[in-house]
Enzyme design. Structure first.
Site, PDB file in Angstrom:
ATOM      1  CE  LYS A 114      36.601 -30.359 -32.575  1.00  0.00           C
ATOM      2  NZ  LYS A 114      35.294 -29.715 -32.029  1.00  0.00           N
ATOM      3  CE  LYS A 217      38.534 -22.079 -32.385  1.00  0.00           C
ATOM      4  NZ  LYS A 217      37.842 -22.862 -31.528  1.00  0.00           N
ATOM      5  CE  LYS A 220      41.851 -27.305 -24.876  1.00  0.00           C
ATOM      6  NZ  LYS A 220      40.650 -28.088 -24.308  1.00  0.00           N
TER       7      LYS A 220
HETATM    8  P1  TYM Z   1      35.677 -26.121 -25.798  1.00  0.00           P
HETATM    9  O1  TYM Z   1      36.368 -27.161 -24.908  1.00  0.00           O
HETATM   10  O2  TYM Z   1      36.264 -26.310 -27.181  1.00  0.00           O
HETATM   11  O3  TYM Z   1      35.968 -24.785 -25.255  1.00  0.00           O
HETATM   12  C1  TYM Z   1      35.838 -24.431 -23.815  1.00  0.00           C
HETATM   13  C2  TYM Z   1      35.263 -22.997 -23.900  1.00  0.00           C
HETATM   14  O4  TYM Z   1      36.269 -22.230 -24.438  1.00  0.00           O
HETATM   15  C3  TYM Z   1      35.923 -21.266 -25.094  1.00  0.00           C
HETATM   16  N1  TYM Z   1      37.136 -20.996 -25.976  1.00  0.00           N
HETATM   17  C4  TYM Z   1      37.177 -19.982 -26.630  1.00  0.00           C
HETATM   18  N2  TYM Z   1      36.508 -18.576 -26.308  1.00  0.00           N
HETATM   19  C5  TYM Z   1      37.144 -17.481 -26.945  1.00  0.00           C
HETATM   20  N3  TYM Z   1      38.239 -17.573 -27.751  1.00  0.00           N
HETATM   21  C6  TYM Z   1      38.977 -18.729 -28.031  1.00  0.00           C
HETATM   22  N4  TYM Z   1      40.012 -18.592 -28.852  1.00  0.00           N
HETATM   23  C7  TYM Z   1      38.152 -19.738 -27.592  1.00  0.00           C
HETATM   24  N5  TYM Z   1      38.803 -21.136 -27.516  1.00  0.00           N
HETATM   25  C8  TYM Z   1      37.657 -21.942 -26.578  1.00  0.00           C
HETATM   26  C9  TYM Z   1      34.648 -21.940 -25.793  1.00  0.00           C
HETATM   27  O5  TYM Z   1      33.926 -21.245 -26.590  1.00  0.00           O
HETATM   28  C10 TYM Z   1      34.136 -22.651 -24.646  1.00  0.00           C
HETATM   29  O6  TYM Z   1      33.227 -21.837 -24.152  1.00  0.00           O
HETATM   30  N6  TYM Z   1      31.127 -27.697 -26.808  1.00  0.00           N
HETATM   31  C11 TYM Z   1      32.272 -27.300 -25.669  1.00  0.00           C
HETATM   32  C12 TYM Z   1      31.801 -27.972 -24.479  1.00  0.00           C
HETATM   33  C13 TYM Z   1      30.667 -28.202 -23.941  1.00  0.00           C
HETATM   34  C14 TYM Z   1      29.634 -27.361 -23.378  1.00  0.00           C
HETATM   35  C15 TYM Z   1      28.617 -28.017 -23.105  1.00  0.00           C
HETATM   36  C16 TYM Z   1      29.640 -25.810 -23.273  1.00  0.00           C
HETATM   37  C17 TYM Z   1      30.195 -29.460 -23.980  1.00  0.00           C
HETATM   38  N7  TYM Z   1      28.770 -29.182 -23.739  1.00  0.00           N
HETATM   39  C18 TYM Z   1      27.334 -27.353 -22.579  1.00  0.00           C
HETATM   40  C19 TYM Z   1      28.664 -25.304 -22.640  1.00  0.00           C
HETATM   41  C20 TYM Z   1      27.472 -25.845 -22.436  1.00  0.00           C
HETATM   42  C21 TYM Z   1      33.569 -27.284 -26.445  1.00  0.00           C
HETATM   43  O7  TYM Z   1      33.671 -27.881 -27.135  1.00  0.00           O
HETATM   44  O8  TYM Z   1      34.132 -26.071 -25.779  1.00  0.00           O
END
Ligand code: TYM
Length: 353
Positions: A114, A217, A220
């Protein structure tokens, strides 16, 4: 009666949900609520690490709440809440940061990715990224919240004492850090406060849903997403435009990355027979990518259409959404405030008056 294991997961409030979010996280949320004590939240504080427009942030919180509900997360079975409704998280984030090294944060892959994007540094700067960030004239754009992102995520999980954290493959490094911070805290204060949480995939591997642009992957910021709420026409168009290759030149040649990506999406959305028929067609050089994409779009729509239809209804009912999260916040704060008290006590922050 055995106590159910605790499950916690969240999604950042940065836009609508795509198939990566669905197969990496949301579809597991729905299945797990039947057998576990589940808490699912919207990570609005995490979204602040990339300085969103305040109005867009608020809309995104509502959008994702509606998407959780539309996909089948049931507020009678699972606790649904907004991260900022639980102020205990922010306090514990400050406390846990005292046990996190800046070096380990600087080395986190998601931070480096990032930061590199925000500073416009090219891939070639990989080895030197820490120096580049510290030395950059524009380093104000990489805020301290982005650096301490993994601490906040660890707190989300540890404050609920979660055992299982359903996430996609890209979040596994954050989970590894969470386990490390849990061990460190327990051993530094000689307490047994935190379990070491694990990803959960119903016995399978963590998934990485690919994008439609040939490599990498779905994400967004990559602009290669199929959204759960995409209209039918838009969705079909996106799939039909997906990158492929020139077609196999000889029987049984290795499958190219763009075609493998389409097959991976098919494995998630189509039946095993359909996937096998396209694998066979690639192997004997009879594959027609137009047909394959039509089939894929059809199968994706079978998953997304009911969600999109329910979404429109739920999103329009702000009172219902408000009721769900008010109740969720109360439930989430119950355990969070207990854990915070234990953490404060362990660290010597004890009221004496
Ligand atoms: P975020 O918002 O980027 O994504 C949310 C969830 O979607 C999954 N994901 C994917 N899985 C498979 N293939 C992909 N292309 C793909 N893109 C996104 C992510 O792995 C995630 O599970 N840090 C986290 C949010 C968070 C969180 C937490 C999660 C904050 N606190 C505590 C679990 C527990 C995040 O940025 O996810």
């Amino acid at each position: 009666m055995n106590e159910k294991e605790i499950v916690l997961s969240g999604i950042r409030a940065t836009g609508n949900l795509h198939l990566g979010n669905y197969y990496g996280a949301l579809s597991k949320f729905v299945k797990m609520q039947e057998d576990y004590d589940c808490l699912y939240f919207i990570a609005d504080l995490h979204a602040l690490t990339t300085n969103p427009d305040p109005k867009a942030l608020h809309e995104n919180v509502l959008n994702i709440l509606a998407e959780y509900l539309a996909a089948g997360v049931d507020p009678d079975k699972a606790t649904i809440f907004v991260q900022s409704d639980v102020p205990e998280i922010s306090e514990m984030y400050l406390l846990l940061n005292m046990h996190v090294g800046i070096g380990e944060l600087l080395r986190t892959t998601s931070f480096k990715d990032k930061a590199r994007k925000q500073l416009g540094l090219s891939g070639a700067d990989e080895g030197d990224i820490e120096k580049q960030i510290i030395g950059s004239e524009t380093n104000k754009r990489v805020n301290a919240g982005l650096l301490t992102y993994p601490t906040l995520m660890a707190v989300d999980i540890l404050i609920q004492k979660a055992h299982k954290v359903p996430v996609g493959k890209d979040q596994e490094q954050h989970l590894e850090l969470t386990r490390r911070f849990a061990r460190r805290f327990n051993s530094f204060y000689n307490v047994d406060l935190f379990p070491e949480p694990e990803n959960f995939n119903f016995g399978g591997h963590a998934v990485k849903v690919p994008g439609l642009d040939g490599s990498g992957k779905m994400g967004k910021s990559e602009g290669n997403c199929i959204y759960l709420v995409d209209e039918e026409k838009v969705l079909r168009k996106k799939v039909m435009r997906a990158v492929t290759d020139e077609g196999p030149k000889e029987p049984n040649q290795p499958i190219s990355e763009p075609v493998q990506n389409l097959l991976t999406l098919m494995e998630l959305t189509s039946t095993p027979e359909i996937v096998q028929s396209y694998r066979d067609a690639y192997a004997d050089c009879s594959i027609r990518y137009g047909d394959m994409k039509k089939q894929l779009a059809e199968d994706i729509l079978k998953v997304t259409t009911p969600i999109r239809e329910r979404y429109a209804e739920i999103r329009a009912d702000k009172d219902y959404i408000a009721k769900v999260v008010r109740q969720g916040a109360d439930r989430a704060r119950e355990r969070a405030s207990k854990t915070l008290e234990e953490v404060r006590r362990a660290m010597g922050i004890v009221k004496f008056y």
